[in-house]
Design an enzyme around this catalytic site. Structure first.
Site, PDB file in Angstrom:
ATOM      1  N   GLU A   1      18.768   0.255 -34.321  1.00  0.00           N
ATOM      2  CA  GLU A   1      19.830   0.602 -35.267  1.00  0.00           C
ATOM      3  C   GLU A   1      19.501   0.109 -36.675  1.00  0.00           C
ATOM      4  O   GLU A   1      19.772   0.795 -37.671  1.00  0.00           O
ATOM      5  CB  GLU A   1      21.160  -0.015 -34.814  1.00  0.00           C
ATOM      6  CG  GLU A   1      21.623   0.439 -33.439  1.00  0.00           C
ATOM      7  CD  GLU A   1      21.182  -0.485 -32.326  1.00  0.00           C
ATOM      8  OE1 GLU A   1      21.987  -0.722 -31.409  1.00  0.00           O
ATOM      9  OE2 GLU A   1      20.029  -0.976 -32.362  1.00  0.00           O
TER      10      GLU A   1
ATOM     11  N   ARG B   1      -0.168   1.959 -16.266  1.00  0.00           N
ATOM     12  CA  ARG B   1      -0.514   0.578 -16.622  1.00  0.00           C
ATOM     13  C   ARG B   1      -0.128   0.270 -18.066  1.00  0.00           C
ATOM     14  O   ARG B   1       0.201  -0.866 -18.416  1.00  0.00           O
ATOM     15  CB  ARG B   1      -2.014   0.344 -16.427  1.00  0.00           C
ATOM     16  CG  ARG B   1      -2.467   0.359 -14.982  1.00  0.00           C
ATOM     17  CD  ARG B   1      -3.970   0.116 -14.888  1.00  0.00           C
ATOM     18  NE  ARG B   1      -4.445   0.148 -13.508  1.00  0.00           N
ATOM     19  CZ  ARG B   1      -5.692  -0.077 -13.145  1.00  0.00           C
ATOM     20  NH1 ARG B   1      -6.616  -0.341 -14.072  1.00  0.00           N
ATOM     21  NH2 ARG B   1      -6.038  -0.022 -11.869  1.00  0.00           N
TER      22      ARG B   1
ATOM     23  N   THR C   1      -8.081  -6.627  -2.379  1.00  0.00           N
ATOM     24  CA  THR C   1      -8.483  -5.606  -3.355  1.00  0.00           C
ATOM     25  C   THR C   1      -9.523  -6.161  -4.317  1.00  0.00           C
ATOM     26  O   THR C   1     -10.493  -5.481  -4.667  1.00  0.00           O
ATOM     27  CB  THR C   1      -7.248  -5.104  -4.128  1.00  0.00           C
ATOM     28  OG1 THR C   1      -6.340  -4.503  -3.217  1.00  0.00           O
ATOM     29  CG2 THR C   1      -7.640  -4.095  -5.193  1.00  0.00           C
TER      30      THR C   1
ATOM     31  N   LEU D   1      -8.511  -4.063 -13.675  1.00  0.00           N
ATOM     32  CA  LEU D   1      -7.047  -3.912 -13.746  1.00  0.00           C
ATOM     33  C   LEU D   1      -6.554  -3.887 -15.183  1.00  0.00           C
ATOM     34  O   LEU D   1      -5.516  -4.457 -15.522  1.00  0.00           O
ATOM     35  CB  LEU D   1      -6.354  -5.041 -12.965  1.00  0.00           C
ATOM     36  CG  LEU D   1      -6.735  -5.161 -11.479  1.00  0.00           C
ATOM     37  CD1 LEU D   1      -6.004  -6.338 -10.847  1.00  0.00           C
ATOM     38  CD2 LEU D   1      -6.428  -3.871 -10.725  1.00  0.00           C
TER      39      LEU D   1
ATOM     40  N   GLY E   1      -3.164  -3.472  -1.331  1.00  0.00           N
ATOM     41  CA  GLY E   1      -3.618  -2.897  -0.081  1.00  0.00           C
ATOM     42  C   GLY E   1      -2.480  -2.926   0.924  1.00  0.00           C
ATOM     43  O   GLY E   1      -1.331  -3.267   0.595  1.00  0.00           O
TER      44      GLY E   1
ATOM     45  N   ASN F   1       1.379  -4.382   0.262  1.00  0.00           N
ATOM     46  CA  ASN F   1       2.360  -3.295   0.234  1.00  0.00           C
ATOM     47  C   ASN F   1       3.416  -3.496   1.309  1.00  0.00           C
ATOM     48  O   ASN F   1       4.627  -3.325   1.072  1.00  0.00           O
ATOM     49  CB  ASN F   1       1.680  -1.940   0.459  1.00  0.00           C
ATOM     50  CG  ASN F   1       0.728  -1.559  -0.652  1.00  0.00           C
ATOM     51  OD1 ASN F   1       0.712  -2.187  -1.703  1.00  0.00           O
ATOM     52  ND2 ASN F   1      -0.087  -0.547  -0.416  1.00  0.00           N
TER      53      ASN F   1
END
Length: 368
Positions: A55, A187, A199, A207, A300, A304
């Site tokens: 704003e 990313r 991983t 990464l 992996g 997960n």
């Protein structure tokens, strides 16, 4: 002014807001447009925490033409002193006649208070124009405020037969170049990228974000590594002084390994849990307390599964490549015992499907 005009100007404010995705943590992304006599006389967006809000940028650009104008803003203006003064004060002093807000701010310090201050100052207010769109671009911020933890998205890339690697562990590349480019775009807007030590040991990833000449930034790296197995010669360790990295380990992890990682610029954080199963909720909570709103999980099957079991996944980016590699020993994206009956399967909502070259990407939200 007609409703169609409200939609047009709010759409522009949303376009401005998303320019800063991934750059405003812990604040939301916000866009603002000022219209006087059917003409946009000022516009702006919040660029990063501690700097003027959207704003204020729009008011500065509008100058004296803000007097008697209509302000369109994607999120309720703040009415409290933080790192910057209240936006409501600047709006009132500029002589804005009407304020159109897409959605209220879920933050208890703001929610409803900004609109109340504007109304009490005699400014006409409207709420709810493109509300769903405004909430979606700030889904990470809303989740952080409402659930008290970062918004977590799981990215999976698998073959048509549900494999994330061959039986030997090779996973480069399952998807095509266009899919991989989109992952780098993700990313670019997520605060943190998280993987497990498996991983790191298998792929030795960086990464980071690789978008060529496009304005980009690297996410903070979070590595779940119970026993501090991450090699000192890995790309992550070697680049830790350029790209901030957190490694989460058990309280029993080797202190000498910790000291070596700290020397390389890595922040080592010990958390509760067994050596082979850390407290994933504590890890996500710590990341949130550090001011990060969003996590992109590229783990992996083990990581997960742990995140899904704790109901910590909010969104899925699920890439499917037209390849079949087979192999009963080739890993899939989700492990664990699984559910015993179909009624217990995790349900998904708001499903969309996109194509990236020959690959298909399914985007969906978990329904817990």
């Amino acid at each position: 002014m007609h409703y169609s005009d409200d939609l047009k100007y709010m759409h522009r404010a949303l376009e401005l807001a998303i320019v800063a995705r991934g750059r405003t943590r812990p604040n939301p992304v916000v866009g603002a447009v000022i219209v006087n006599g059917g003409e946009i006389v000022g516009q702006g967006y919040h660029k990063q925490a501690g700097t003027p809000h959207a704003e204020v940028h729009a008011l500065q650009q509008a100058g004296l033409r803000a007097n008697g104008a209509t302000l369109y803003v994607t999120l309720e203006p703040c009415n409290h002193y933080g790192k910057t003064p209240p936006c409501t004060k600047a709006i009132i002093e500029a002589g804005i006649k009407k304020v159109v807000v897409a959605t209220l701010d879920p933050n208890p310090r703001v929610c409803g208070q900004g609109m109340k201050a504007l109304t009490e100052a005699g400014i006409e207010t409207t709420i709810g124009i493109m509300e769903a769109e405004a909430q979606k671009i700030n889904e990470a911020f809303f989740t952080k405020i409402i659930k008290g933890r970062p918004f977590v998205s799981l990215k999976v890339a698998m073959t048509l037969d549900g494999k994330i690697a061959t039986y030997s562990g090779n996973s480069r590349w399952i998807t095509g170049e266009k899919s991989r480019h989109y992952v780098h775009e993700l990313r670019n807007i997520y605060d943190v990228i998280m993987v497990g030590i498996g991983t790191v040991l298998m792929d030795d990833p960086l990464l980071n974000t690789r978008l060529g000449g496009v304005d980009s930034r690297d996410p903070i790296r979070a590595i779940v590594d119970s026993n501090l197995q991450i090699p000192l010669v890995s790309q992550i360790v070697k680049s830790a002084k350029e790209q901030p990295t957190m490694v989460f380990c058990s309280k029993q992890a080797d202190k000498q390994s910790e000291a070596q990682l700290i020397i390389q610029g890595i922040e080592v954080i010990r958390v509760k849990g067994e050596a082979d199963k850390l407290d994933i909720e504590e890890i996500v909570s710590i990341i949130g307390h550090k001011g990060y709103n969003s996590i992109l999980l590229e783990g992996g099957a083990g990581l997960n599964t742990a995140m899904l079991e704790q109901r910590l996944i909010d969104k899925l980016y699920w890439f499917i490549a037209p390849k079949i590699i087979g192999g009963s020993q080739a890993p899939g994206p989700i492990g664990g015992p699984g559910v015993s009956i179909m009624d217990d399967a995790i349900k998904l909502d708001s499903i969309s499907i996109n194509r990236f070259g020959q690959d298909i990407m399914i985007t969906a939200y978990t329904r817990w």
